[in-house]
Design a protein around this motif. Sequence first.
Motif, PDB file in Angstrom:
ATOM      1  N   ARG A   4       0.856  -1.203   0.065  1.00 58.68           N
ATOM      2  CA  ARG A   4       0.016   0.035  -0.074  1.00 58.68           C
ATOM      3  C   ARG A   4       0.870   1.154   0.120  1.00 58.68           C
ATOM      4  N   VAL A   5       0.401   1.920  -1.198  1.00 54.15           N
ATOM      5  CA  VAL A   5       1.622   3.242  -1.337  1.00 54.15           C
ATOM      6  C   VAL A   5       0.779   4.671  -1.007  1.00 54.15           C
ATOM      7  N   LEU A   6       1.306   5.740  -0.358  1.00 54.39           N
ATOM      8  CA  LEU A   6       0.849   7.000  -0.395  1.00 54.39           C
ATOM      9  C   LEU A   6       1.852   7.652  -1.280  1.00 54.39           C
ATOM     10  N   LEU A   7       1.078   8.516  -2.228  1.00 56.73           N
ATOM     11  CA  LEU A   7       1.980   9.490  -3.166  1.00 56.73           C
ATOM     12  C   LEU A   7       1.849  10.926  -2.687  1.00 56.73           C
ATOM     13  N   ALA A   8       2.964  11.655  -2.556  1.00 59.48           N
ATOM     14  CA  ALA A   8       2.999  13.210  -2.169  1.00 59.48           C
ATOM     15  C   ALA A   8       3.802  13.951  -3.100  1.00 59.48           C
ATOM     16  N   ASP A   9       2.857  14.769  -3.769  1.00 65.01           N
ATOM     17  CA  ASP A   9       3.387  15.624  -4.950  1.00 65.01           C
ATOM     18  C   ASP A   9       2.459  16.630  -5.010  1.00 65.01           C
ATOM     19  N   ASP A  10       3.042  17.909  -5.287  1.00 64.19           N
ATOM     20  CA  ASP A  10       2.209  18.980  -5.344  1.00 64.19           C
ATOM     21  C   ASP A  10       1.513  19.153  -6.756  1.00 64.19           C
ATOM     22  N   GLN A  11       2.146  18.280  -7.833  1.00 64.68           N
ATOM     23  CA  GLN A  11       1.640  18.548  -9.297  1.00 64.68           C
ATOM     24  C   GLN A  11       0.685  17.163  -9.401  1.00 64.68           C
ATOM     25  N   ALA A  12      -0.211  17.508  -9.843  1.00 61.77           N
ATOM     26  CA  ALA A  12      -1.499  16.415  -9.906  1.00 61.77           C
ATOM     27  C   ALA A  12      -1.038  15.529 -11.255  1.00 61.77           C
ATOM     28  N   MET A  13      -0.257  15.971 -12.176  1.00 63.79           N
ATOM     29  CA  MET A  13       0.228  15.237 -13.428  1.00 63.79           C
ATOM     30  C   MET A  13       1.332  14.174 -12.826  1.00 63.79           C
ATOM     31  N   VAL A  14       2.006  14.649 -12.105  1.00 65.09           N
ATOM     32  CA  VAL A  14       3.240  13.832 -11.615  1.00 65.09           C
ATOM     33  C   VAL A  14       2.644  12.698 -10.869  1.00 65.09           C
ATOM     34  N   ARG A  15       1.573  13.083  -9.891  1.00 64.79           N
ATOM     35  CA  ARG A  15       0.944  11.860  -8.843  1.00 64.79           C
ATOM     36  C   ARG A  15       0.319  11.058 -10.066  1.00 64.79           C
ATOM     37  N   GLY A  16      -0.359  11.534 -10.912  1.00 63.53           N
ATOM     38  CA  GLY A  16      -1.021  10.487 -11.722  1.00 63.53           C
ATOM     39  C   GLY A  16       0.079   9.535 -12.583  1.00 63.53           C
ATOM     40  N   GLY A  17       1.125  10.255 -12.962  1.00 62.30           N
ATOM     41  CA  GLY A  17       2.007   9.256 -13.737  1.00 62.30           C
ATOM     42  C   GLY A  17       2.538   8.237 -12.836  1.00 62.30           C
ATOM     43  N   LEU A  18       2.687   8.623 -11.588  1.00 66.42           N
ATOM     44  CA  LEU A  18       3.346   7.549 -10.643  1.00 66.42           C
ATOM     45  C   LEU A  18       2.497   6.599 -10.261  1.00 66.42           C
ATOM     46  N   ARG A  19       1.039   7.086 -10.084  1.00 69.38           N
ATOM     47  CA  ARG A  19      -0.001   5.937  -9.887  1.00 69.38           C
ATOM     48  C   ARG A  19      -0.018   5.121 -10.861  1.00 69.38           C
ATOM     49  N   LEU A  20      -0.046   5.418 -12.234  1.00 70.51           N
ATOM     50  CA  LEU A  20      -0.122   4.511 -13.485  1.00 70.51           C
ATOM     51  C   LEU A  20       1.097   3.743 -13.409  1.00 70.51           C
ATOM     52  N   ILE A  21       2.235   3.986 -12.986  1.00 68.88           N
ATOM     53  CA  ILE A  21       3.710   3.097 -12.929  1.00 68.88           C
ATOM     54  C   ILE A  21       3.040   2.186 -12.005  1.00 68.88           C
ATOM     55  N   LEU A  22       2.944   2.644 -10.877  1.00 67.80           N
ATOM     56  CA  LEU A  22       2.638   1.444  -9.506  1.00 67.80           C
ATOM     57  C   LEU A  22       1.555   0.927  -9.836  1.00 67.80           C
ATOM     58  N   GLU A  23       0.441   1.050 -10.105  1.00 68.51           N
ATOM     59  CA  GLU A  23      -0.743   0.503 -10.076  1.00 68.51           C
ATOM     60  C   GLU A  23      -0.619  -0.692 -11.371  1.00 68.51           C
ATOM     61  N   ASP A  24       0.461  -0.539 -12.280  1.00 65.84           N
ATOM     62  CA  ASP A  24       0.443  -1.220 -13.343  1.00 65.84           C
ATOM     63  C   ASP A  24       1.007  -2.758 -12.713  1.00 65.84           C
ATOM     64  N   GLN A  25       1.430  -2.661 -11.550  1.00 67.23           N
ATOM     65  CA  GLN A  25       2.320  -3.818 -10.859  1.00 67.23           C
ATOM     66  C   GLN A  25       1.067  -4.664 -10.088  1.00 67.23           C
TER      67      GLN A  25
END
Length: 221
Positions: A4-25
């Motif tokens: 279970r991962v928490l993402l913390a970044d002030d840019q929504a686009m960056v958070r979205g990109g990180l989410r896509l990478i991680l949830e592909d696993q």
Amino acid sequence: MTIRVLLADDQAMVRGGLRLILEDQPDISVVAEAADGAEAVELARRLRPDVCLVDIRMPRLDGIDVTRALAGPGVADPLRVVVVTTFDLDEYVYGALRGGAAGFLLKDAGPALLVEAVRAAHAGDALVSPSVTVRLLRHLTAGPAPGAVRSAAPDRPLSDREIEVVRAIARGRTNQEIAAELFISLSTVKSHVSAIQAKLTVRNRVEIAAWAWEHRLIGPK
């Protein structure tokens, strides 16, 4: 088991990109996102994620303050924090590591290294971007790191084998890799790591690596 991962970044686009990478696993799930440091601390304390991915520059609290709040020396039940940032600066690296981070990753490191860093943190290992490690080692051969305070020598000296393990940890080796390199069992590596942490009075592998860098036990290859 799902990480279970928490993402913390002030840019929504960056958070979205990180989410896509991680949830592909198949073994990783993003359970929350935070747009600033204070929100990250509140969500992390409430949800207790397995790993927190935290950017350095955020409103209200920066990533180093968030790391200290969630994983610092005074935290009774620390979380595992991996700092993910665009800013490859020595003071950020040392601030994060001294704050208790279980890893330091540059955003241009690539998806594979990001996933590896999350899994390593969850397993109790640590991952620092190779480019950061190499630069730190090169820098430390010339003098102390910016703002770093050198730790005292341990009261109980490390054995020759423990020194070998410390050097391997500082080069980013996992327990499995150390076992293969030193021709010892995985359980023996874990025993050495526990003994090293006790002797150095540190809590994790990143702090062991920082101690090795500060005491120049290794140098750039």
